[in-house]
Design an enzyme around this catalytic site. Structure first.
Site, PDB file in Angstrom:
ATOM      1  NE  ARG A 126      17.599  52.528 118.044  1.00 41.54           N
ATOM      2  CZ  ARG A 126      17.516  53.346 117.002  1.00 41.54           C
ATOM      3  NH1 ARG A 126      17.415  54.654 117.204  1.00 41.54           N
ATOM      4  NH2 ARG A 126      17.543  52.882 115.768  1.00 41.54           N
TER       5      ARG A 126
ATOM      6  CE  LYS B 146      13.982  51.999 114.261  1.00 42.12           C
ATOM      7  NZ  LYS B 146      13.041  53.098 114.045  1.00 42.12           N
TER       8      LYS B 146
ATOM      9  CD  GLU C 273       9.878  59.755 117.768  1.00 43.68           C
ATOM     10  OE1 GLU C 273      10.373  59.732 118.908  1.00 43.68           O
ATOM     11  OE2 GLU C 273      10.142  58.911 116.911  1.00 43.68           O
TER      12      GLU C 273
HETATM   13  C1  COI Z   1      14.798  54.053 110.203  1.00 42.57           C
HETATM   14  O1  COI Z   1      15.036  55.234 110.063  1.00 42.57           O
HETATM   15  O2  COI Z   1      15.664  53.186 110.000  1.00 42.57           O
HETATM   16  C2  COI Z   1      13.498  53.599 110.671  1.00 42.57           C
HETATM   17  O3  COI Z   1      13.476  52.627 111.344  1.00 42.57           O
HETATM   18  C3  COI Z   1      12.257  54.241 110.253  1.00 42.57           C
HETATM   19  C4  COI Z   1      11.380  53.283 109.505  1.00 42.57           C
HETATM   20  C5  COI Z   1       9.959  53.511 109.825  1.00 42.57           C
HETATM   21  C6  COI Z   1      11.647  53.306 108.034  1.00 42.57           C
END
Ligand code: COI
Length: 345
Positions: free
Chosen positions: A90, A192, A228
């Site tokens: 990813r 991300k 989401e």
């Molecule tokens: C995760 O679930 O690892 C995330 O990246 C969410 C984050 C905003 C705590």
């Protein structure tokens, strides 16, 4: 190699009350490269501040990605990672979108393993939480004009964590926000990037101040289809059908999301990835959220335009079964016949 520690070898913290917050550990991993070359070799250093040019690409133009993955300690002391290669892939996809070089899958997984081993006294005792690993890829070199940064830094740091939501494992209260958008077609919602997160703080803070646990966002074009939550994917259950929004560019392709789709199929549910209207959401039997940080969290109620609907939760809920199976595999309590867990030695 076993990693069961004696009491004196564990970090001196209250393992029974871990929350999802930063607890700094001993070491971090760091690797740099220029925009013309690929990443070569990184190294561990003591955890601490990093030095950045004020003109760094990440500071000025948000050129950065992050990942999240977890390490667990089994009862016998062995340390397990959960599908770290999926996070690596990813990150590569996201790096391409953000015009950055990225570590190879092997480099990424090796960096995560090294970070866990160097911080093993911070991996919680079996069943008490996990060590959350935060890989970051940032444009660290300077550029005044809008352009890809001339230098990149990949780093991994770690923090022991417990449940993400302050509710613990109790059902969440979600708020459907039809004012703020999280992502738009052609944008970066599907990767991300760090820049997907600060823009939701306004909606999230507003919802939290009203007593909600998190916000559900709608698609920015029709304001009708569920996308989401601020930090996790969403699923609905109706009869024998489990549905989740399709990853069409505005939805993050969660590693937990994909794993839950597979586990739900395994136990005989039909699973669909598609558009889910807010009306269908409000008519579901059950709703739950998934994410690395969140794991699998039941949703007790959703409020949309001043109408609140309650959903099935508790031991009869599918979500509970999926949670137990996933966590069992992650913690090495249920046999992993999918090859998802990676032992660190
Ligand atoms: C995760 O679930 O690892 C995330 O990246 C969410 C984050 C905003 C705590």
């Amino acid at each position: 190699m076993l990693h069961n520690l004696s009491d004196e070898e564990y970090a001196d913290i209250d393992w029974d009350n871990l929350k999802f917050g930063l607890m700094t550990t001993d070491y971090m991993y760091m690797m740099k490269c220029t925009k013309e070359e690929n990443f070569q070799q990184g190294q561990l250093s003591r955890y601490g501040n990093i030095e950045l040019s004020p003109a760094a690409g990440v500071l000025n133009y948000g050129q950065g990605l992050f990942e999240g993955t977890k390490a667990y300690r089994k009862e016998d002391g062995r340390l397990l990672l959960f599908r770290p290669d999926q996070n690596a892939v990813r990150m590569k996809i996201g790096a391409d979108r953000m015009c950055m070089p990225s570590p190879s899958v092997d480099q990424f997984v090796d960096a995560v393993k090294q970070t866990v081993l160097a911080n093993k006294r911070w991996v919680p005792p079996a069943g008490k939480g996990s060590l959350y690993l935060r890989p970051l890829l940032i444009g660290s070199g300077p550029s005044l004009g809008l352009a890809p940064a001339p230098e990149y830094t990949f780093l991994v740091y770690a923090s022991p964590v417990g449940n993400y939501f302050k509710e613990g494992l109790a059902p969440l209260r979600l708020y459907v926000d039809d004012e703020f958008n999280r992502a738009s077609p052609g944008g970066t919602g599907g990767v991300k990037t760090i820049s997907n997160y600060a823009p939701v703080l306004k909606a999230l803070n507003r919802a939290k101040n009203r007593g909600f646990s998190d916000v559900l966002y709608l698609d920015s074009v029709n304001k009708r289809y569920v996308e989401e939550a601020s930090a996790c994917n969403v699923f609905i259950v109706k009869g024998n059908l489990i549905s989740t929004p399709a990853t069409n560019g505005t939805i993050l392709a969660g590693v937990t999301r994909r794993s839950i789709i597979e586990l739900a199929c395994d136990i005989g549910y039909e699973v669909e990835e598609r558009g889910i209207s807010v009306e269908e959401l409000m008519d579901a039997d059950e709703v739950f959220c998934t994410g690395t940080a969140v794991v699998v969290a039941p949703v007790g109620s959703i409020t949309y335009q001043d109408k609140r609907v309650d959903f099935r939760t508790g031991s009869e809920a599918v979500c509970q079964k999926l949670y137990s199976t996933l966590v069992g595999i992650q913690q090495g309590v249920i046999e992993d016949n999918k090859g998802w867990t990676v032992e660190i030695d």
